[in-house]
Motif scaffolding. Sequence first.
Motif, PDB file in Angstrom:
ATOM      1  N   ASP A 114       0.837  -1.193   0.000  1.00  0.00           N
ATOM      2  CA  ASP A 114       0.000   0.000   0.000  1.00  0.00           C
ATOM      3  C   ASP A 114       0.880   1.254   0.000  1.00  0.00           C
ATOM      4  N   PRO A 115       0.473   2.306  -0.726  1.00  0.00           N
ATOM      5  CA  PRO A 115       1.286   3.531  -0.754  1.00  0.00           C
ATOM      6  C   PRO A 115       1.346   4.265   0.584  1.00  0.00           C
ATOM      7  N   ASP A 116       0.394   4.009   1.486  1.00  0.00           N
ATOM      8  CA  ASP A 116       0.380   4.685   2.779  1.00  0.00           C
ATOM      9  C   ASP A 116       1.061   3.804   3.828  1.00  0.00           C
ATOM     10  N   SER A 117       2.060   4.354   4.492  1.00  0.00           N
ATOM     11  CA  SER A 117       2.838   3.567   5.459  1.00  0.00           C
ATOM     12  C   SER A 117       1.992   3.080   6.621  1.00  0.00           C
ATOM     13  N   ARG A 118       0.918   3.798   6.952  1.00  0.00           N
ATOM     14  CA  ARG A 118       0.072   3.391   8.072  1.00  0.00           C
ATOM     15  C   ARG A 118      -0.705   2.119   7.741  1.00  0.00           C
ATOM     16  N   VAL A 119      -1.045   1.948   6.480  1.00  0.00           N
ATOM     17  CA  VAL A 119      -1.695   0.714   6.051  1.00  0.00           C
ATOM     18  C   VAL A 119      -0.671  -0.419   6.020  1.00  0.00           C
ATOM     19  N   ARG A 120       0.517  -0.134   5.551  1.00  0.00           N
ATOM     20  CA  ARG A 120       1.577  -1.149   5.537  1.00  0.00           C
ATOM     21  C   ARG A 120       1.902  -1.604   6.956  1.00  0.00           C
ATOM     22  N   GLN A 121       1.878  -0.677   7.904  1.00  0.00           N
ATOM     23  CA  GLN A 121       2.104  -1.034   9.306  1.00  0.00           C
ATOM     24  C   GLN A 121       1.062  -2.048   9.772  1.00  0.00           C
ATOM     25  N   SER A 122      -0.206  -1.807   9.449  1.00  0.00           N
ATOM     26  CA  SER A 122      -1.260  -2.749   9.819  1.00  0.00           C
ATOM     27  C   SER A 122      -1.049  -4.092   9.133  1.00  0.00           C
ATOM     28  N   ALA A 123      -0.586  -4.043   7.884  1.00  0.00           N
ATOM     29  CA  ALA A 123      -0.408  -5.272   7.118  1.00  0.00           C
ATOM     30  C   ALA A 123       0.693  -6.152   7.707  1.00  0.00           C
TER      31      ALA A 123
ATOM     32  N   THR B 255      10.873 -10.542   6.301  1.00  0.00           N
ATOM     33  CA  THR B 255      12.307 -10.254   6.248  1.00  0.00           C
ATOM     34  C   THR B 255      12.597  -9.142   5.247  1.00  0.00           C
ATOM     35  N   SER B 256      11.925  -9.217   4.100  1.00  0.00           N
ATOM     36  CA  SER B 256      12.090  -8.185   3.072  1.00  0.00           C
ATOM     37  C   SER B 256      11.634  -6.826   3.579  1.00  0.00           C
ATOM     38  N   GLU B 257      10.515  -6.806   4.319  1.00  0.00           N
ATOM     39  CA  GLU B 257       9.999  -5.544   4.837  1.00  0.00           C
ATOM     40  C   GLU B 257      10.902  -4.976   5.933  1.00  0.00           C
ATOM     41  N   VAL B 258      11.446  -5.844   6.761  1.00  0.00           N
ATOM     42  CA  VAL B 258      12.357  -5.390   7.815  1.00  0.00           C
ATOM     43  C   VAL B 258      13.552  -4.669   7.199  1.00  0.00           C
ATOM     44  N   ARG B 259      14.027  -5.179   6.102  1.00  0.00           N
ATOM     45  CA  ARG B 259      15.219  -4.607   5.480  1.00  0.00           C
ATOM     46  C   ARG B 259      14.921  -3.457   4.522  1.00  0.00           C
ATOM     47  N   GLY B 260      13.733  -3.476   3.889  1.00  0.00           N
ATOM     48  CA  GLY B 260      13.556  -2.585   2.761  1.00  0.00           C
ATOM     49  C   GLY B 260      12.454  -1.549   2.801  1.00  0.00           C
ATOM     50  N   ASP B 261      11.530  -1.595   3.766  1.00  0.00           N
ATOM     51  CA  ASP B 261      10.452  -0.614   3.726  1.00  0.00           C
ATOM     52  C   ASP B 261      10.998   0.793   3.969  1.00  0.00           C
ATOM     53  N   ALA B 262      10.365   1.751   3.307  1.00  0.00           N
ATOM     54  CA  ALA B 262      10.826   3.140   3.419  1.00  0.00           C
ATOM     55  C   ALA B 262      10.578   3.733   4.803  1.00  0.00           C
ATOM     56  N   SER B 263       9.646   3.167   5.557  1.00  0.00           N
ATOM     57  CA  SER B 263       9.302   3.704   6.874  1.00  0.00           C
ATOM     58  C   SER B 263       9.960   2.888   7.989  1.00  0.00           C
ATOM     59  N   PRO B 264      10.709   3.517   8.886  1.00  0.00           N
ATOM     60  CA  PRO B 264      11.282   2.782  10.022  1.00  0.00           C
ATOM     61  C   PRO B 264      10.207   2.234  10.950  1.00  0.00           C
ATOM     62  N   ILE B 265       9.056   2.885  11.001  1.00  0.00           N
ATOM     63  CA  ILE B 265       7.956   2.378  11.839  1.00  0.00           C
ATOM     64  C   ILE B 265       7.455   1.049  11.273  1.00  0.00           C
ATOM     65  N   VAL B 266       7.264   0.991   9.971  1.00  0.00           N
ATOM     66  CA  VAL B 266       6.827  -0.256   9.338  1.00  0.00           C
ATOM     67  C   VAL B 266       7.878  -1.336   9.535  1.00  0.00           C
ATOM     68  N   ARG B 267       9.148  -0.981   9.380  1.00  0.00           N
ATOM     69  CA  ARG B 267      10.220  -1.963   9.570  1.00  0.00           C
ATOM     70  C   ARG B 267      10.217  -2.511  10.990  1.00  0.00           C
ATOM     71  N   GLY B 268       9.936  -1.624  11.958  1.00  0.00           N
ATOM     72  CA  GLY B 268       9.887  -2.073  13.351  1.00  0.00           C
ATOM     73  C   GLY B 268       8.755  -3.055  13.599  1.00  0.00           C
ATOM     74  N   PHE B 269       7.584  -2.786  13.050  1.00  0.00           N
ATOM     75  CA  PHE B 269       6.450  -3.698  13.226  1.00  0.00           C
ATOM     76  C   PHE B 269       6.670  -4.997  12.453  1.00  0.00           C
ATOM     77  N   ALA B 270       7.337  -4.904  11.298  1.00  0.00           N
ATOM     78  CA  ALA B 270       7.651  -6.117  10.543  1.00  0.00           C
ATOM     79  C   ALA B 270       8.613  -7.002  11.326  1.00  0.00           C
ATOM     80  N   LEU B 271       9.584  -6.382  11.983  1.00  0.00           N
ATOM     81  CA  LEU B 271      10.535  -7.149  12.798  1.00  0.00           C
ATOM     82  C   LEU B 271       9.805  -7.831  13.956  1.00  0.00           C
ATOM     83  N   ALA B 272       8.909  -7.124  14.602  1.00  0.00           N
ATOM     84  CA  ALA B 272       8.153  -7.716  15.706  1.00  0.00           C
ATOM     85  C   ALA B 272       7.345  -8.916  15.225  1.00  0.00           C
ATOM     86  N   SER B 273       6.699  -8.790  14.068  1.00  0.00           N
ATOM     87  CA  SER B 273       5.919  -9.908  13.526  1.00  0.00           C
ATOM     88  C   SER B 273       6.825 -11.075  13.157  1.00  0.00           C
ATOM     89  N   TYR B 274       7.985 -10.765  12.592  1.00  0.00           N
ATOM     90  CA  TYR B 274       8.919 -11.822  12.216  1.00  0.00           C
ATOM     91  C   TYR B 274       9.383 -12.594  13.451  1.00  0.00           C
TER      92      TYR B 274
END
Length: 219
Positions: free
Chosen positions: A123-132, A149-168
């Motif tokens: 999603d173009p909005d980082s807040r939606v990506r965070q939920s995803a 793993t890809s999101e942890v390393r590559g998302d443009a938003s550090p907030i999204v990367r943080g939530f992706a790491l938690a989910s991982y």
Amino acid sequence: AVRDGTGNLAISLTSSPRAIEWNKGAWVLALTDFPRSTAMLDYQLAHSDDVASRNEALSLLSARPRDGAATRAIAAESHAERFWGLRARAVQLLAIYAADSVARSSVARSSVARSAVIAAVRDPDSRVRQSAVAALASFSGSDTDSLLTSEVRGDASPIVRGFALASYIKVAGDSALPLAREVMLQTWWHDVLRAPAMTVLKGMQSEAARELYQKYAKQ
């Protein structure tokens, strides 16, 4: 007419209504019990010009996790909705299809929900990506691990990367710790990257997870 707080109204229609929106805009403070079919709620969700009305339809559809049509309606909303807040909520609600045992037993419903959550990661909005990425923790599997793993390393938003790491960490356990150690070395404003992972690490029982938690809990 209304008498003593109650009343009846009858309207003749030439055909069945496709949707009925009650209290549009939520201007009237009221508690109502207004049953509607899944088809009507689906139409309301897709066509109403009122955010509160679409949100109501989302809530009512989410109470029907074993209804395939409700699943498809919420999944469609997760990418078609024009307001980011409702797209994010739709993604969050799709996680119920992993939590509900009967819904999870339906391959079709679970597949629709999972596919919509995965699509929302783009999603173009980082807040939606965070939920995803947060919702992906409910849909474990090797493809989920790879995507997170890809999101942890590559998302443009550090907030999204943080939530992706938690989910991982949730889905992979100690296997996620090498990546967690690498990523948590990074420092960001308000600790947005480490904080979600710390919450997960705090509840883990392994010695390695406790050591990583203690390393940053002291800072």
